[in-house]
Design a protein around this motif. Sequence first.
Motif, mmCIF file in Angstrom:
data_model
loop_
_atom_site.group_PDB
_atom_site.id
_atom_site.type_symbol
_atom_site.label_atom_id
_atom_site.label_comp_id
_atom_site.label_asym_id
_atom_site.label_seq_id
_atom_site.Cartn_x
_atom_site.Cartn_y
_atom_site.Cartn_z
ATOM 1 N N HIS A 223 0.869 -1.185 0.000
ATOM 2 C CA HIS A 223 0.000 0.000 0.000
ATOM 3 C C HIS A 223 0.899 1.226 0.000
ATOM 4 C CE1 HIS A 223 -4.118 1.656 1.216
ATOM 5 N NE2 HIS A 223 -3.336 2.738 1.083
ATOM 6 N N ALA A 224 0.802 2.042 -1.041
ATOM 7 C CA ALA A 224 1.639 3.236 -1.167
ATOM 8 C C ALA A 224 0.859 4.479 -0.758
ATOM 9 C CB ALA A 224 2.134 3.386 -2.600
ATOM 10 N N ILE A 225 1.563 5.390 -0.082
ATOM 11 C CA ILE A 225 1.010 6.705 0.255
ATOM 12 C C ILE A 225 1.812 7.733 -0.523
ATOM 13 C CG2 ILE A 225 0.598 8.375 2.091
ATOM 14 C CD1 ILE A 225 0.460 6.011 4.041
ATOM 15 N N ILE A 226 1.138 8.483 -1.378
ATOM 16 C CA ILE A 226 1.817 9.455 -2.223
ATOM 17 C C ILE A 226 1.114 10.803 -2.104
ATOM 18 C CG2 ILE A 226 2.479 7.620 -3.842
ATOM 19 C CD1 ILE A 226 0.433 8.790 -5.831
ATOM 20 N N GLY A 227 1.711 11.807 -2.724
ATOM 21 C CA GLY A 227 1.109 13.129 -2.740
ATOM 22 C C GLY A 227 2.155 14.178 -3.052
ATOM 23 N N PRO A 228 1.725 15.353 -3.470
ATOM 24 C CA PRO A 228 2.674 16.436 -3.767
ATOM 25 C C PRO A 228 3.352 16.923 -2.494
ATOM 26 C CG PRO A 228 0.412 17.245 -3.839
ATOM 27 C CD PRO A 228 0.316 15.760 -3.683
ATOM 28 N N LEU B 178 4.865 -1.519 -8.007
ATOM 29 C CA LEU B 178 4.763 -2.315 -6.785
ATOM 30 C C LEU B 178 3.399 -2.297 -6.109
ATOM 31 C CD1 LEU B 178 8.138 -1.465 -4.981
ATOM 32 C CD2 LEU B 178 7.527 -3.613 -6.085
ATOM 33 N N ALA B 179 2.743 -1.145 -6.105
ATOM 34 C CA ALA B 179 1.615 -0.961 -5.196
ATOM 35 C C ALA B 179 0.336 -1.631 -5.689
ATOM 36 C CB ALA B 179 1.362 0.533 -4.977
ATOM 37 N N ASP B 180 -0.321 -2.333 -4.766
ATOM 38 C CA ASP B 180 -1.651 -2.866 -5.045
ATOM 39 C C ASP B 180 -2.706 -1.777 -4.871
ATOM 40 O OD1 ASP B 180 -0.833 -5.723 -5.299
ATOM 41 O OD2 ASP B 180 -0.272 -5.446 -3.199
ATOM 42 N N THR B 181 -2.499 -0.946 -3.864
ATOM 43 C CA THR B 181 -3.421 0.151 -3.563
ATOM 44 C C THR B 181 -2.607 1.404 -3.286
ATOM 45 O OG1 THR B 181 -4.998 -1.391 -2.559
ATOM 46 C CG2 THR B 181 -5.304 0.941 -2.066
ATOM 47 N N ILE B 182 -3.121 2.538 -3.746
ATOM 48 C CA ILE B 182 -2.455 3.821 -3.557
ATOM 49 C C ILE B 182 -3.415 4.781 -2.876
ATOM 50 C CG2 ILE B 182 -1.372 5.787 -4.713
ATOM 51 C CD1 ILE B 182 -0.844 3.752 -7.062
ATOM 52 N N THR B 183 -2.932 5.435 -1.834
ATOM 53 C CA THR B 183 -3.679 6.523 -1.211
ATOM 54 C C THR B 183 -2.961 7.824 -1.538
ATOM 55 O OG1 THR B 183 -4.474 5.138 0.609
ATOM 56 C CG2 THR B 183 -4.488 7.527 0.963
ATOM 57 N N VAL B 184 -3.690 8.766 -2.115
ATOM 58 C CA VAL B 184 -3.129 10.070 -2.472
ATOM 59 C C VAL B 184 -3.573 11.087 -1.427
ATOM 60 C CG1 VAL B 184 -2.909 11.838 -4.252
ATOM 61 C CG2 VAL B 184 -3.335 9.453 -4.914
ATOM 62 N N LEU B 185 -2.591 11.749 -0.819
ATOM 63 C CA LEU B 185 -2.883 12.810 0.137
ATOM 64 C C LEU B 185 -2.661 14.171 -0.504
ATOM 65 C CD1 LEU B 185 -1.138 11.588 3.435
ATOM 66 C CD2 LEU B 185 -3.535 11.294 2.768
ATOM 67 N N ALA B 186 -3.454 15.129 -0.095
ATOM 68 C CA ALA B 186 -3.275 16.526 -0.495
ATOM 69 C C ALA B 186 -3.783 17.397 0.632
ATOM 70 C CB ALA B 186 -4.023 16.835 -1.789
ATOM 71 N N THR C 40 3.124 -7.621 4.926
ATOM 72 C CA THR C 40 2.422 -6.463 4.382
ATOM 73 C C THR C 40 3.389 -5.285 4.382
ATOM 74 O OG1 THR C 40 0.371 -7.300 5.358
ATOM 75 C CG2 THR C 40 0.368 -5.004 4.617
ATOM 76 N N ILE C 41 3.318 -4.466 3.331
ATOM 77 C CA ILE C 41 4.225 -3.323 3.219
ATOM 78 C C ILE C 41 3.415 -2.047 3.001
ATOM 79 C CG2 ILE C 41 6.067 -2.254 1.849
ATOM 80 C CD1 ILE C 41 7.029 -5.079 1.152
ATOM 81 N N VAL C 42 3.709 -1.037 3.795
ATOM 82 C CA VAL C 42 3.202 0.320 3.553
ATOM 83 C C VAL C 42 4.407 1.176 3.216
ATOM 84 C CG1 VAL C 42 2.033 2.337 4.515
ATOM 85 C CG2 VAL C 42 1.264 0.035 5.142
ATOM 86 N N MET C 43 4.344 1.908 2.129
ATOM 87 C CA MET C 43 5.485 2.713 1.722
ATOM 88 C C MET C 43 5.057 4.124 1.328
ATOM 89 S SD MET C 43 6.229 0.753 -1.905
ATOM 90 C CE MET C 43 7.403 1.911 -2.562
ATOM 91 N N VAL C 44 5.837 5.095 1.789
ATOM 92 C CA VAL C 44 5.755 6.454 1.259
ATOM 93 C C VAL C 44 6.824 6.537 0.185
ATOM 94 C CG1 VAL C 44 6.164 8.878 1.748
ATOM 95 C CG2 VAL C 44 4.842 7.500 3.348
#
Length: 256
Positions: free
Chosen positions: A34-39, A213-221, A199-203
Amino acid sequence: MSDIILDVRNLTKKFGGFVAVNDVNLQIERGSIHAIIGPNGAGKTTMFNLLTKFHRPTSGTMRFNGTDITNKRPAEIANMGIVRSFQISAVFPHLTALENVRLALQRGLGVSYHFWRSHKMLRDLDAQAIARLDQVGLKSFAHIRAVELPYGRKRALEIATTLGLEPELMLLDEPTQGMGAEDVGAVTELIGRVREGRTIVMVEHNLGVVAELADTITVLARGEVLAEGPYAEVSRNPAVMEAYMGVSADETEEDA
């Protein structure tokens, strides 16, 4: 056992009058990446520090395997099976690769940080340490001091030491930060290889790595969840495009 290993509800973090993370909900599926991304300024680092207990939330709850961990300390959640890496490689530079991993393995014997233990007792861990190094492609570097390793291999060593702690949930903070293309590819392949059974959570800032890599992505803003889903879906989301590129979907269509 539930398919949700980490359940985050209404997580908020305020620094004085500034709201860095605002009412965020995350459900991390067991066995996923699960990746956490964002600007820049989206709240990713604060969110990661909340997940790893380096910050305490202003409000909200976090449950790991059904147990409330909202107010637990980093050492407590590490003992439960949640282990993090850092943006800056966190290994002992003047110890060999083998010695670094061996220190992580000492925790399983209940002798963590007992540097004065006999060399014979520590040698009993060598086979396990070599196996972890082999898992990340560092077996031939076992007796090389960490300070002498190229940057990409230092990051691989950090992952090996993390694996030595037998994590159920690995939290990786910008694992490809500052790497050239060759090292990025090697570390990406490595993360994909060591995901089995955990399980892996990555920023992560590199969207190519996230896409692979990511199965699911959460985008923060601005500290809030802007979008969530698989990469193909999230990357086409107009709100995500605007957050990253500063243009709306309507403007993009007009330019076309």
